[in-house]
Design a protein around this motif. Sequence first.
Motif, PDB file in Angstrom:
ATOM      1  N   SER A   1      78.157  93.802  51.555  1.00  0.00           N
ATOM      2  CA  SER A   1      78.351  93.653  50.113  1.00  0.00           C
ATOM      3  C   SER A   1      78.527  92.201  49.680  1.00  0.00           C
ATOM      4  O   SER A   1      78.507  91.904  48.489  1.00  0.00           O
TER       5      SER A   1
ATOM      6  N   SER B   1      70.469 101.433  52.995  1.00  0.00           N
ATOM      7  CA  SER B   1      71.597 100.514  53.152  1.00  0.00           C
ATOM      8  C   SER B   1      71.192  99.288  53.957  1.00  0.00           C
ATOM      9  O   SER B   1      70.550  99.394  55.003  1.00  0.00           O
TER      10      SER B   1
ATOM     11  N   GLY C   1      76.746  97.776  47.562  1.00  0.00           N
ATOM     12  CA  GLY C   1      76.362  96.843  48.612  1.00  0.00           C
ATOM     13  C   GLY C   1      74.883  96.546  48.533  1.00  0.00           C
ATOM     14  O   GLY C   1      74.161  97.049  47.661  1.00  0.00           O
TER      15      GLY C   1
ATOM     16  N   PRO D   1      82.942  98.015  49.275  1.00  0.00           N
ATOM     17  CA  PRO D   1      81.608  98.461  49.702  1.00  0.00           C
ATOM     18  C   PRO D   1      81.555  99.983  49.855  1.00  0.00           C
ATOM     19  O   PRO D   1      82.529 100.606  50.318  1.00  0.00           O
TER      20      PRO D   1
END
Length: 572
Positions: free
Chosen positions: A158, A148, A44, A184
Amino acid sequence: FRRVLFRSFFDHQGHLVVRDRDALAQTVEALRRGAILAIKGVGGFQLCVDARSDAAVLELRRRKQRKSKPFAVMYPAIAAAKDVCFISEQEEKILSAVERPIVLVKLKAQRLSKYLAPGLSWLGVMLPAMPLHYILLQDLGFPIVVTSANISDHPIISDEKLAFSHLHGIADYFLTYDRDIRWPIDDSVVRVVCDRKLMLRRARGYSPGYFKVSNLKAGILGSGGYLKNSISYSVSNCLFLGPHIGDLVTPESRDRHALQIKKMTNNQVASITYAKDLHPDFIHADRLQSGSIQRGVQHHVAHIVSCLVDNDIVPPVLGVAWDGAGFGDDGNLWGGEFIKISSNSWRRVAHMRGFLLPGGAQAAKEPCRAALGLLYAIYGESLFLNLDLIPLGAFSALEKTNLLQMLQRNVQIYHTTSMGRIFDAFSAILGICQRVTYEGQAAAMLESVACKAYAPRPYVCALVKSLDDILVIDWEPVVRKVLIDLENGHDLAEIAAGIHIAFAQAIVAVAGEFHERRIALSGGCFQNAYLTQAVVKSLKLAGFSPFWHERIPPNDGGLAVGQAVWASWITQ
Protein backbone atom coordinates in the motif's frame (compact mmCIF):
# COMPACT_ATOMS: atom_id res chain seq x y z
CA PHE A 1 -14.87 14.78 -10.86
CA ARG A 2 -11.53 14.18 -12.55
CA ARG A 3 -9.74 16.45 -10.04
CA VAL A 4 -10.75 14.64 -6.85
CA LEU A 5 -7.28 13.09 -6.59
CA PHE A 6 -3.94 14.39 -7.76
CA ARG A 7 -2.58 11.52 -9.83
CA SER A 8 1.05 10.76 -10.68
CA PHE A 9 2.49 8.46 -13.34
CA PHE A 10 5.92 6.86 -12.72
CA ASP A 11 8.18 4.62 -14.75
CA HIS A 12 9.29 1.16 -13.56
CA GLN A 13 12.13 2.66 -11.49
CA GLY A 14 9.84 5.03 -9.63
CA HIS A 15 10.83 8.16 -11.55
CA LEU A 16 8.02 10.69 -12.04
CA VAL A 17 6.91 11.04 -15.67
CA VAL A 18 3.74 13.17 -15.60
CA ARG A 19 1.05 14.32 -13.18
CA ASP A 20 -2.72 14.73 -12.97
CA ARG A 21 -4.68 14.68 -16.25
CA ASP A 22 -1.68 13.54 -18.30
CA ALA A 23 -1.05 10.72 -15.81
CA LEU A 24 -4.36 9.09 -16.66
CA ALA A 25 -3.76 9.51 -20.40
CA GLN A 26 -0.36 7.84 -20.08
CA THR A 27 -1.91 4.97 -18.10
CA VAL A 28 -4.55 4.36 -20.75
CA GLU A 29 -1.97 4.41 -23.53
CA ALA A 30 0.35 2.01 -21.65
CA LEU A 31 -2.46 -0.50 -21.02
CA ARG A 32 -3.44 -0.36 -24.69
CA ARG A 33 0.16 -1.23 -25.62
CA GLY A 34 0.02 -4.33 -23.38
CA ALA A 35 2.09 -2.93 -20.50
CA ILE A 36 1.70 -4.02 -16.87
CA LEU A 37 0.53 -1.21 -14.56
CA ALA A 38 0.69 -1.04 -10.76
CA ILE A 39 -2.29 1.15 -9.90
CA LYS A 40 -3.02 2.40 -6.40
CA GLY A 41 -6.47 1.14 -5.45
CA VAL A 42 -8.67 1.44 -2.35
CA GLY A 43 -6.72 -0.97 -0.13
CA GLY A 44 -3.38 -1.17 -1.89
CA PHE A 45 -1.66 -1.40 -5.24
CA GLN A 46 -3.19 -3.59 -7.94
CA LEU A 47 -1.48 -5.03 -11.01
CA CYS A 48 -3.48 -4.41 -14.18
CA VAL A 49 -3.23 -5.51 -17.82
CA ASP A 50 -5.49 -5.79 -20.84
CA ALA A 51 -7.73 -8.80 -20.05
CA ARG A 52 -8.18 -9.53 -23.77
CA SER A 53 -4.48 -10.01 -24.51
CA ASP A 54 -2.93 -13.47 -24.17
CA ALA A 55 0.54 -11.95 -24.39
CA ALA A 56 -0.12 -9.39 -21.63
CA VAL A 57 -1.72 -11.92 -19.28
CA LEU A 58 1.05 -14.47 -19.84
CA GLU A 59 3.70 -11.83 -19.19
CA LEU A 60 1.99 -10.86 -15.94
CA ARG A 61 1.96 -14.52 -14.93
CA ARG A 62 5.65 -14.86 -15.75
CA ARG A 63 6.71 -11.77 -13.83
CA LYS A 64 4.45 -12.43 -10.84
CA GLN A 65 5.39 -16.15 -10.83
CA ARG A 66 1.71 -17.04 -10.81
CA LYS A 67 1.53 -19.96 -13.20
CA SER A 68 -2.20 -20.70 -13.26
CA LYS A 69 -4.02 -19.19 -10.27
CA PRO A 70 -7.07 -17.30 -11.65
CA PHE A 71 -7.08 -13.56 -12.24
CA ALA A 72 -10.12 -11.36 -11.64
CA VAL A 73 -11.37 -8.99 -14.33
CA MET A 74 -12.82 -5.51 -13.84
CA TYR A 75 -15.57 -4.36 -16.20
CA PRO A 76 -16.89 -0.80 -16.50
CA ALA A 77 -20.52 -1.97 -16.20
CA ILE A 78 -22.69 -5.07 -15.81
CA ALA A 79 -23.84 -5.00 -19.44
CA ALA A 80 -20.30 -5.51 -20.73
CA ALA A 81 -19.68 -8.40 -18.29
CA LYS A 82 -22.89 -10.14 -19.45
CA ASP A 83 -21.44 -10.48 -22.94
CA VAL A 84 -18.89 -12.92 -21.55
CA CYS A 85 -20.50 -14.38 -18.40
CA PHE A 86 -23.83 -15.70 -17.19
CA ILE A 87 -24.83 -13.27 -14.43
CA SER A 88 -27.96 -13.94 -12.40
CA GLU A 89 -30.11 -11.26 -10.82
CA GLN A 90 -28.60 -12.07 -7.42
CA GLU A 91 -25.04 -11.98 -8.75
CA GLU A 92 -25.74 -8.64 -10.42
CA LYS A 93 -27.03 -7.27 -7.12
CA ILE A 94 -23.86 -8.36 -5.30
CA LEU A 95 -21.59 -6.99 -8.02
CA SER A 96 -23.35 -3.62 -7.94
CA ALA A 97 -23.44 -3.33 -4.13
CA VAL A 98 -21.35 -0.69 -2.40
CA GLU A 99 -18.85 -3.35 -1.18
CA ARG A 100 -17.80 -4.08 -4.78
CA PRO A 101 -16.46 -7.63 -4.24
CA ILE A 102 -15.07 -10.02 -6.81
CA VAL A 103 -17.90 -12.40 -7.73
CA LEU A 104 -17.28 -15.82 -9.29
CA VAL A 105 -19.66 -16.22 -12.25
CA LYS A 106 -20.05 -18.83 -14.97
CA LEU A 107 -18.31 -18.21 -18.30
CA LYS A 108 -20.40 -18.38 -21.48
CA ALA A 109 -18.10 -16.98 -24.20
CA GLN A 110 -14.32 -16.96 -24.60
CA ARG A 111 -13.81 -13.34 -25.65
CA LEU A 112 -11.04 -12.65 -23.16
CA SER A 113 -7.61 -14.21 -22.75
CA LYS A 114 -7.80 -17.97 -22.27
CA TYR A 115 -5.09 -17.65 -19.64
CA LEU A 116 -7.24 -15.75 -17.11
CA ALA A 117 -8.62 -18.86 -15.35
CA PRO A 118 -7.05 -21.98 -16.92
CA GLY A 119 -9.08 -25.15 -16.49
CA LEU A 120 -12.02 -23.41 -14.79
CA SER A 121 -15.56 -22.80 -16.01
CA TRP A 122 -16.00 -19.59 -14.03
CA LEU A 123 -14.37 -16.17 -13.85
CA GLY A 124 -13.90 -13.64 -11.06
CA VAL A 125 -15.64 -10.42 -12.11
CA MET A 126 -15.78 -7.04 -10.38
CA LEU A 127 -16.99 -3.50 -11.06
CA PRO A 128 -15.10 -0.26 -10.34
CA ALA A 129 -14.58 0.32 -6.61
CA MET A 130 -13.42 3.96 -6.76
CA PRO A 131 -13.75 6.98 -9.11
CA LEU A 132 -10.27 6.37 -10.54
CA HIS A 133 -11.43 2.95 -11.76
CA TYR A 134 -14.51 4.43 -13.41
CA ILE A 135 -12.54 7.07 -15.27
CA LEU A 136 -9.85 4.64 -16.37
CA LEU A 137 -12.26 2.03 -17.73
CA GLN A 138 -14.41 4.60 -19.51
CA ASP A 139 -11.34 5.90 -21.32
CA LEU A 140 -9.98 2.41 -22.05
CA GLY A 141 -13.13 0.84 -23.43
CA PHE A 142 -12.11 -2.73 -22.51
CA PRO A 143 -11.89 -4.86 -19.31
CA ILE A 144 -8.66 -5.21 -17.37
CA VAL A 145 -7.11 -7.79 -15.08
CA VAL A 146 -7.03 -6.50 -11.50
CA THR A 147 -4.96 -8.51 -9.02
CA SER A 148 -3.25 -7.65 -5.73
CA ALA A 149 0.19 -6.13 -6.27
CA ASN A 150 2.45 -8.23 -4.11
CA ILE A 151 5.27 -10.71 -4.30
CA SER A 152 4.08 -14.30 -3.92
CA ASP A 153 2.90 -15.07 -0.35
CA HIS A 154 3.54 -11.46 0.79
CA PRO A 155 0.81 -9.03 1.95
CA ILE A 156 -0.66 -6.49 -0.46
CA ILE A 157 1.54 -3.37 -0.86
CA SER A 158 0.00 0.00 0.00
CA ASP A 159 3.03 2.28 0.32
CA GLU A 160 4.56 3.99 -2.75
CA LYS A 161 8.17 3.47 -1.65
CA LEU A 162 7.59 -0.25 -1.06
CA ALA A 163 5.79 -0.48 -4.40
CA PHE A 164 8.71 1.06 -6.27
CA SER A 165 11.27 -1.18 -4.53
CA HIS A 166 9.29 -4.46 -4.57
CA LEU A 167 7.42 -4.23 -7.86
CA HIS A 168 9.98 -2.69 -10.22
CA GLY A 169 10.60 -6.11 -11.77
CA ILE A 170 6.88 -6.73 -12.30
CA ALA A 171 5.26 -3.40 -13.21
CA ASP A 172 6.26 -1.33 -16.24
CA TYR A 173 4.62 1.80 -14.82
CA PHE A 174 2.91 3.06 -11.65
CA LEU A 175 -0.21 5.21 -11.25
CA THR A 176 -0.63 6.71 -7.77
CA TYR A 177 -2.67 9.39 -6.03
CA ASP A 178 -1.99 11.78 -3.16
CA ARG A 179 -3.93 10.12 -0.31
CA ASP A 180 -2.43 7.61 2.13
CA ILE A 181 -3.92 4.15 2.60
CA ARG A 182 -4.28 3.88 6.36
CA TRP A 183 -4.88 0.15 6.44
CA PRO A 184 -4.02 -2.24 3.57
CA ILE A 185 -6.81 -4.61 2.54
CA ASP A 186 -7.43 -7.06 -0.32
CA ASP A 187 -10.55 -7.34 -2.46
CA SER A 188 -13.34 -9.53 -1.11
CA VAL A 189 -14.38 -12.65 -3.05
CA VAL A 190 -17.89 -14.13 -3.02
CA ARG A 191 -19.88 -16.76 -4.89
CA VAL A 192 -23.61 -17.49 -5.09
CA VAL A 193 -24.33 -20.99 -3.82
CA CYS A 194 -27.81 -22.40 -3.15
CA ASP A 195 -29.34 -19.04 -4.06
CA ARG A 196 -27.44 -17.06 -1.48
CA LYS A 197 -24.13 -15.29 -1.15
CA LEU A 198 -21.16 -17.38 0.02
CA MET A 199 -18.19 -15.41 1.33
CA LEU A 200 -14.90 -16.91 0.14
CA ARG A 201 -12.59 -14.06 1.19
CA ARG A 202 -13.89 -11.46 3.62
CA ALA A 203 -11.92 -8.25 3.17
CA ARG A 204 -12.57 -4.84 1.58
CA GLY A 205 -16.15 -3.68 2.06
CA TYR A 206 -17.08 -6.43 4.52
CA SER A 207 -14.45 -6.07 7.25
CA PRO A 208 -14.39 -5.92 10.12
CA GLY A 209 -17.37 -8.25 10.35
CA TYR A 210 -19.69 -7.96 13.34
CA PHE A 211 -21.57 -10.95 14.82
CA LYS A 212 -23.86 -11.16 17.85
CA VAL A 213 -23.16 -14.29 19.92
CA SER A 214 -25.09 -14.99 23.12
CA ASN A 215 -23.12 -15.71 26.31
CA LEU A 216 -19.84 -14.78 24.66
CA LYS A 217 -17.04 -13.83 27.04
CA ALA A 218 -15.11 -10.66 26.24
CA GLY A 219 -11.37 -10.56 25.62
CA ILE A 220 -10.99 -13.76 23.58
CA LEU A 221 -8.91 -13.65 20.42
CA GLY A 222 -9.21 -16.27 17.68
CA SER A 223 -5.82 -16.42 15.95
CA GLY A 224 -7.03 -18.15 12.79
CA GLY A 225 -5.11 -20.69 10.73
CA TYR A 226 -1.86 -20.89 8.85
CA LEU A 227 -3.59 -20.44 5.49
CA LYS A 228 -6.13 -17.75 4.55
CA ASN A 229 -5.55 -16.21 7.95
CA SER A 230 -7.84 -13.72 9.62
CA ILE A 231 -8.34 -13.00 13.32
CA SER A 232 -11.38 -12.41 15.54
CA TYR A 233 -11.90 -10.68 18.89
CA SER A 234 -14.81 -10.80 21.35
CA VAL A 235 -16.26 -7.77 23.09
CA SER A 236 -19.27 -8.49 25.36
CA ASN A 237 -21.54 -10.77 23.29
CA CYS A 238 -20.14 -9.31 20.06
CA LEU A 239 -17.48 -10.88 17.89
CA PHE A 240 -15.46 -8.92 15.37
CA LEU A 241 -13.84 -10.71 12.43
CA GLY A 242 -10.88 -8.88 10.92
CA PRO A 243 -10.01 -8.74 7.23
CA HIS A 244 -8.24 -11.44 5.24
CA ILE A 245 -4.50 -11.41 5.96
CA GLY A 246 -3.40 -14.36 3.84
CA ASP A 247 -1.06 -17.32 4.27
CA LEU A 248 1.43 -16.91 7.12
CA VAL A 249 4.40 -18.29 5.19
CA THR A 250 6.63 -15.19 5.14
CA PRO A 251 7.95 -12.88 7.88
CA GLU A 252 6.04 -10.00 6.26
CA SER A 253 2.69 -11.80 6.48
CA ARG A 254 3.38 -12.84 10.08
CA ASP A 255 4.24 -9.24 10.93
CA ARG A 256 0.93 -8.15 9.39
CA HIS A 257 -0.80 -10.78 11.54
CA ALA A 258 0.89 -9.47 14.69
CA LEU A 259 0.01 -5.89 13.82
CA GLN A 260 -3.61 -6.86 13.20
CA ILE A 261 -3.79 -8.48 16.63
CA LYS A 262 -2.43 -5.37 18.32
CA LYS A 263 -4.82 -3.15 16.39
CA MET A 264 -7.92 -5.25 17.07
CA THR A 265 -7.17 -5.73 20.77
CA ASN A 266 -6.12 -2.09 21.28
CA ASN A 267 -2.64 -3.41 22.13
CA GLN A 268 -3.93 -5.38 25.15
CA VAL A 269 -2.16 -8.53 23.95
CA ALA A 270 -0.93 -9.70 27.36
CA SER A 271 -4.38 -9.75 28.99
CA ILE A 272 -6.39 -11.69 26.41
CA THR A 273 -7.44 -15.33 26.13
CA TYR A 274 -5.73 -16.63 23.03
CA ALA A 275 -7.61 -19.35 21.10
CA LYS A 276 -5.43 -21.20 18.60
CA ASP A 277 -5.21 -24.24 16.36
CA LEU A 278 -3.86 -27.49 17.82
CA HIS A 279 -1.29 -28.05 15.08
CA PRO A 280 2.18 -27.99 16.69
CA ASP A 281 3.67 -26.11 13.73
CA PHE A 282 1.23 -23.18 14.06
CA ILE A 283 3.44 -21.06 16.29
CA HIS A 284 3.15 -17.90 14.20
CA ALA A 285 2.00 -15.61 17.01
CA ASP A 286 3.10 -17.37 20.19
CA ARG A 287 5.68 -14.64 20.78
CA LEU A 288 2.80 -12.23 21.45
CA GLN A 289 1.24 -14.08 24.37
CA SER A 290 3.41 -13.26 27.35
CA GLY A 291 1.06 -13.59 30.32
CA SER A 292 -2.05 -14.44 28.31
CA ILE A 293 -4.21 -17.57 28.62
CA GLN A 294 -4.00 -20.01 25.72
CA ARG A 295 -6.81 -22.32 24.60
CA GLY A 296 -6.29 -24.97 21.94
CA VAL A 297 -9.28 -25.52 19.67
CA GLN A 298 -9.52 -28.51 17.34
CA HIS A 299 -9.48 -27.37 13.71
CA HIS A 300 -12.73 -28.97 12.56
CA VAL A 301 -14.64 -28.06 15.70
CA ALA A 302 -13.71 -24.44 14.96
CA HIS A 303 -15.01 -24.84 11.39
CA ILE A 304 -18.37 -26.18 12.55
CA VAL A 305 -18.81 -23.56 15.29
CA SER A 306 -18.11 -20.82 12.74
CA CYS A 307 -21.02 -22.20 10.70
CA LEU A 308 -23.26 -22.07 13.77
CA VAL A 309 -22.35 -18.41 14.35
CA ASP A 310 -22.92 -17.64 10.67
CA ASN A 311 -26.44 -19.09 10.86
CA ASP A 312 -27.19 -17.76 14.36
CA ILE A 313 -27.91 -21.21 15.81
CA VAL A 314 -26.64 -23.00 18.92
CA PRO A 315 -25.79 -26.66 19.68
CA PRO A 316 -26.66 -29.50 19.61
CA VAL A 317 -25.87 -30.13 15.95
CA LEU A 318 -24.19 -32.69 13.72
CA GLY A 319 -21.34 -30.97 11.92
CA VAL A 320 -19.68 -32.03 8.69
CA ALA A 321 -16.18 -30.58 8.35
CA TRP A 322 -14.51 -31.37 5.03
CA ASP A 323 -11.23 -29.68 4.13
CA GLY A 324 -7.60 -30.22 3.18
CA ALA A 325 -6.06 -30.82 6.60
CA GLY A 326 -6.52 -30.19 10.29
CA PHE A 327 -4.65 -31.67 13.24
CA GLY A 328 -6.73 -34.37 14.97
CA ASP A 329 -6.57 -35.39 18.60
CA ASP A 330 -5.06 -38.73 17.50
CA GLY A 331 -2.04 -36.98 15.97
CA ASN A 332 -3.14 -37.61 12.37
CA LEU A 333 -4.35 -35.18 9.72
CA TRP A 334 -8.13 -35.10 9.66
CA GLY A 335 -10.27 -33.59 6.95
CA GLY A 336 -13.37 -35.72 6.33
CA GLU A 337 -15.08 -35.39 9.70
CA PHE A 338 -18.56 -35.76 11.24
CA ILE A 339 -18.63 -34.22 14.70
CA LYS A 340 -21.50 -33.95 17.18
CA ILE A 341 -21.34 -30.61 18.97
CA SER A 342 -22.96 -29.86 22.32
CA SER A 343 -22.73 -26.64 24.32
CA ASN A 344 -19.26 -27.41 25.71
CA SER A 345 -18.12 -30.76 24.30
CA TRP A 346 -17.66 -32.51 20.98
CA ARG A 347 -17.41 -36.09 19.73
CA ARG A 348 -16.12 -37.45 16.45
CA VAL A 349 -18.81 -39.86 15.28
CA ALA A 350 -17.79 -40.60 11.69
CA HIS A 351 -15.07 -39.87 9.15
CA MET A 352 -13.79 -40.74 5.70
CA ARG A 353 -11.71 -43.90 5.37
CA GLY A 354 -8.08 -42.99 6.02
CA PHE A 355 -5.22 -43.47 3.60
CA LEU A 356 -1.50 -42.68 3.28
CA LEU A 357 0.04 -39.61 1.67
CA PRO A 358 3.52 -40.50 0.36
CA GLY A 359 5.88 -37.57 0.74
CA GLY A 360 3.78 -35.94 3.45
CA ALA A 361 3.09 -32.27 2.81
CA GLN A 362 4.30 -32.63 -0.80
CA ALA A 363 1.05 -34.50 -1.53
CA ALA A 364 -0.86 -31.23 -1.12
CA LYS A 365 1.06 -29.92 -4.14
CA GLU A 366 0.95 -33.16 -6.13
CA PRO A 367 -2.52 -34.74 -6.38
CA CYS A 368 -0.88 -37.69 -8.14
CA ARG A 369 0.65 -38.59 -4.75
CA ALA A 370 -2.78 -38.49 -3.08
CA ALA A 371 -4.04 -40.74 -5.89
CA LEU A 372 -1.22 -43.23 -5.24
CA GLY A 373 -2.11 -43.29 -1.54
CA LEU A 374 -5.77 -43.93 -2.33
CA LEU A 375 -5.00 -46.65 -4.86
CA TYR A 376 -2.32 -48.27 -2.65
CA ALA A 377 -4.94 -48.72 0.08
CA ILE A 378 -6.94 -50.83 -2.40
CA TYR A 379 -4.36 -52.63 -4.51
CA GLY A 380 -1.22 -52.63 -2.38
CA GLU A 381 2.15 -53.11 -4.11
CA SER A 382 0.50 -54.53 -7.24
CA LEU A 383 -0.61 -50.97 -7.97
CA PHE A 384 2.85 -50.20 -9.35
CA LEU A 385 2.51 -52.96 -11.97
CA ASN A 386 -0.55 -51.33 -13.54
CA LEU A 387 0.99 -48.97 -16.08
CA ASP A 388 -2.43 -47.93 -17.43
CA LEU A 389 -3.27 -45.91 -14.32
CA ILE A 390 -2.99 -42.23 -15.20
CA PRO A 391 -1.39 -40.98 -11.93
CA LEU A 392 1.51 -43.45 -12.32
CA GLY A 393 2.44 -41.77 -15.57
CA ALA A 394 3.19 -38.57 -13.64
CA PHE A 395 6.30 -40.16 -12.09
CA SER A 396 9.63 -41.35 -13.39
CA ALA A 397 10.81 -44.93 -12.76
CA LEU A 398 13.08 -43.73 -9.94
CA GLU A 399 10.28 -41.71 -8.35
CA LYS A 400 7.96 -44.73 -8.41
CA THR A 401 10.62 -46.85 -6.71
CA ASN A 402 11.09 -44.24 -3.99
CA LEU A 403 7.33 -43.83 -3.50
CA LEU A 404 6.84 -47.58 -3.13
CA GLN A 405 9.57 -47.71 -0.50
CA MET A 406 7.94 -44.83 1.39
CA LEU A 407 4.64 -46.70 1.46
CA GLN A 408 6.23 -50.04 2.39
CA ARG A 409 8.37 -48.63 5.18
CA ASN A 410 5.91 -45.97 6.35
CA VAL A 411 8.61 -43.30 5.96
CA GLN A 412 7.82 -39.68 5.05
CA ILE A 413 4.16 -40.61 5.24
CA TYR A 414 1.09 -38.81 6.59
CA HIS A 415 -2.07 -40.71 7.48
CA THR A 416 -5.15 -38.69 6.63
CA THR A 417 -8.93 -38.72 6.32
CA SER A 418 -8.84 -35.50 4.27
CA MET A 419 -11.74 -34.99 1.90
CA GLY A 420 -9.70 -32.32 0.14
CA ARG A 421 -6.99 -34.84 -0.68
CA ILE A 422 -9.64 -37.35 -1.80
CA PHE A 423 -10.97 -34.84 -4.33
CA ASP A 424 -7.36 -34.19 -5.37
CA ALA A 425 -6.84 -37.93 -5.84
CA PHE A 426 -9.90 -38.27 -8.08
CA SER A 427 -8.76 -35.27 -10.11
CA ALA A 428 -5.46 -37.07 -10.73
CA ILE A 429 -7.11 -40.45 -11.41
CA LEU A 430 -9.28 -38.82 -14.08
CA GLY A 431 -6.21 -37.18 -15.65
CA ILE A 432 -7.49 -33.66 -14.90
CA CYS A 433 -4.70 -32.38 -12.65
CA GLN A 434 -1.53 -34.13 -11.45
CA ARG A 435 0.30 -31.17 -9.88
CA VAL A 436 -1.01 -27.85 -8.60
CA THR A 437 0.38 -24.33 -8.43
CA TYR A 438 -2.21 -22.96 -6.00
CA GLU A 439 -4.29 -24.37 -3.16
CA GLY A 440 -7.49 -26.08 -4.25
CA GLN A 441 -6.62 -26.14 -7.96
CA ALA A 442 -7.18 -29.87 -8.55
CA ALA A 443 -10.55 -29.92 -6.79
CA ALA A 444 -11.67 -26.74 -8.58
CA MET A 445 -10.79 -28.25 -11.95
CA LEU A 446 -12.65 -31.44 -11.01
CA GLU A 447 -15.71 -29.34 -10.13
CA SER A 448 -15.45 -27.47 -13.44
CA VAL A 449 -15.52 -30.76 -15.33
CA ALA A 450 -18.48 -32.01 -13.26
CA CYS A 451 -20.47 -28.88 -14.11
CA LYS A 452 -20.48 -29.93 -17.79
CA ALA A 453 -22.26 -33.24 -17.15
CA TYR A 454 -25.77 -33.96 -18.40
CA ALA A 455 -26.20 -36.72 -15.82
CA PRO A 456 -23.89 -38.16 -13.14
CA ARG A 457 -22.62 -41.72 -13.20
CA PRO A 458 -24.14 -43.86 -10.40
CA TYR A 459 -21.58 -44.36 -7.63
CA VAL A 460 -22.20 -45.28 -3.98
CA CYS A 461 -19.85 -45.20 -0.98
CA ALA A 462 -19.99 -47.94 1.64
CA LEU A 463 -20.56 -47.37 5.36
CA VAL A 464 -18.66 -49.56 7.85
CA LYS A 465 -18.00 -49.47 11.59
CA SER A 466 -14.43 -49.12 12.84
CA LEU A 467 -12.98 -51.03 15.79
CA ASP A 468 -13.68 -48.06 18.08
CA ASP A 469 -17.33 -48.03 16.92
CA ILE A 470 -16.97 -44.94 14.71
CA LEU A 471 -18.77 -44.89 11.38
CA VAL A 472 -16.41 -44.85 8.38
CA ILE A 473 -17.27 -43.78 4.83
CA ASP A 474 -15.45 -46.16 2.49
CA TRP A 475 -14.64 -44.64 -0.91
CA GLU A 476 -13.23 -47.91 -2.33
CA PRO A 477 -16.40 -48.90 -4.26
CA VAL A 478 -16.39 -45.48 -5.95
CA VAL A 479 -12.71 -45.76 -6.93
CA ARG A 480 -13.18 -49.23 -8.39
CA LYS A 481 -16.26 -48.24 -10.40
CA VAL A 482 -14.58 -45.03 -11.64
CA LEU A 483 -11.61 -47.03 -12.97
CA ILE A 484 -13.97 -49.39 -14.81
CA ASP A 485 -15.88 -46.45 -16.32
CA LEU A 486 -12.63 -44.81 -17.44
CA GLU A 487 -11.54 -48.04 -19.11
CA ASN A 488 -14.92 -48.29 -20.85
CA GLY A 489 -14.66 -44.75 -22.17
CA HIS A 490 -17.53 -43.14 -20.27
CA ASP A 491 -17.86 -39.36 -20.38
CA LEU A 492 -15.36 -37.66 -18.05
CA ALA A 493 -17.85 -35.00 -16.94
CA GLU A 494 -20.42 -37.62 -15.98
CA ILE A 495 -17.79 -39.49 -13.96
CA ALA A 496 -16.70 -36.30 -12.17
CA ALA A 497 -20.32 -35.40 -11.42
CA GLY A 498 -20.98 -38.92 -10.13
CA ILE A 499 -18.07 -38.64 -7.69
CA HIS A 500 -19.54 -35.45 -6.21
CA ILE A 501 -23.04 -36.93 -5.92
CA ALA A 502 -21.70 -40.10 -4.27
CA PHE A 503 -20.11 -38.10 -1.47
CA ALA A 504 -23.19 -35.88 -1.11
CA GLN A 505 -25.29 -39.01 -0.64
CA ALA A 506 -22.73 -40.34 1.86
CA ILE A 507 -23.41 -37.31 4.07
CA VAL A 508 -27.13 -38.13 3.99
CA ALA A 509 -26.42 -41.78 4.84
CA VAL A 510 -24.27 -40.83 7.85
CA ALA A 511 -26.80 -38.25 9.04
CA GLY A 512 -29.47 -40.97 9.01
CA GLU A 513 -27.51 -42.90 11.63
CA PHE A 514 -27.81 -40.18 14.26
CA HIS A 515 -30.72 -38.48 16.03
CA GLU A 516 -29.96 -34.94 14.92
CA ARG A 517 -31.90 -33.24 12.15
CA ARG A 518 -29.72 -30.10 12.00
CA ILE A 519 -26.61 -30.58 9.89
CA ALA A 520 -23.90 -27.86 9.75
CA LEU A 521 -21.61 -27.89 6.69
CA SER A 522 -18.18 -26.27 6.93
CA GLY A 523 -14.59 -26.49 5.70
CA GLY A 524 -12.90 -25.54 2.46
CA CYS A 525 -14.57 -28.33 0.44
CA PHE A 526 -17.86 -26.45 0.76
CA GLN A 527 -16.49 -23.65 -1.40
CA ASN A 528 -17.32 -26.18 -4.12
CA ALA A 529 -20.72 -25.00 -5.42
CA TYR A 530 -21.53 -28.28 -7.18
CA LEU A 531 -20.87 -30.29 -4.01
CA THR A 532 -22.64 -27.90 -1.64
CA GLN A 533 -25.75 -27.66 -3.80
CA ALA A 534 -25.90 -31.46 -4.09
CA VAL A 535 -25.49 -31.91 -0.32
CA VAL A 536 -28.05 -29.27 0.62
CA LYS A 537 -30.61 -30.61 -1.86
CA SER A 538 -30.09 -34.22 -0.76
CA LEU A 539 -30.33 -33.39 2.94
CA LYS A 540 -33.54 -31.41 2.46
CA LEU A 541 -35.13 -34.22 0.44
CA ALA A 542 -34.25 -36.63 3.27
CA GLY A 543 -35.96 -34.39 5.86
CA PHE A 544 -32.87 -32.80 7.41
CA SER A 545 -32.23 -29.10 8.05
CA PRO A 546 -28.87 -28.21 6.49
CA PHE A 547 -26.95 -25.06 7.41
CA TRP A 548 -24.10 -23.70 5.32
CA HIS A 549 -22.01 -20.55 5.20
CA GLU A 550 -22.93 -17.09 3.96
CA ARG A 551 -21.20 -14.25 5.85
CA ILE A 552 -18.22 -16.18 7.24
CA PRO A 553 -15.90 -18.09 4.86
CA PRO A 554 -16.23 -21.90 5.11
CA ASN A 555 -12.47 -22.15 4.49
CA ASP A 556 -9.77 -21.29 7.02
CA GLY A 557 -10.71 -17.62 6.71
CA GLY A 558 -13.54 -18.40 9.16
CA LEU A 559 -11.52 -20.48 11.67
CA ALA A 560 -10.91 -17.51 13.98
CA VAL A 561 -14.64 -17.13 14.63
CA GLY A 562 -15.04 -20.75 15.70
CA GLN A 563 -11.88 -20.63 17.81
CA ALA A 564 -12.98 -17.61 19.84
CA VAL A 565 -16.56 -18.79 20.36
CA TRP A 566 -15.58 -22.35 21.32
CA ALA A 567 -12.92 -21.06 23.74
CA SER A 568 -15.66 -18.98 25.37
CA TRP A 569 -18.14 -21.87 25.57
CA ILE A 570 -15.71 -24.32 27.22
CA THR A 571 -14.70 -21.82 29.92
CA GLN A 572 -18.26 -21.19 31.14
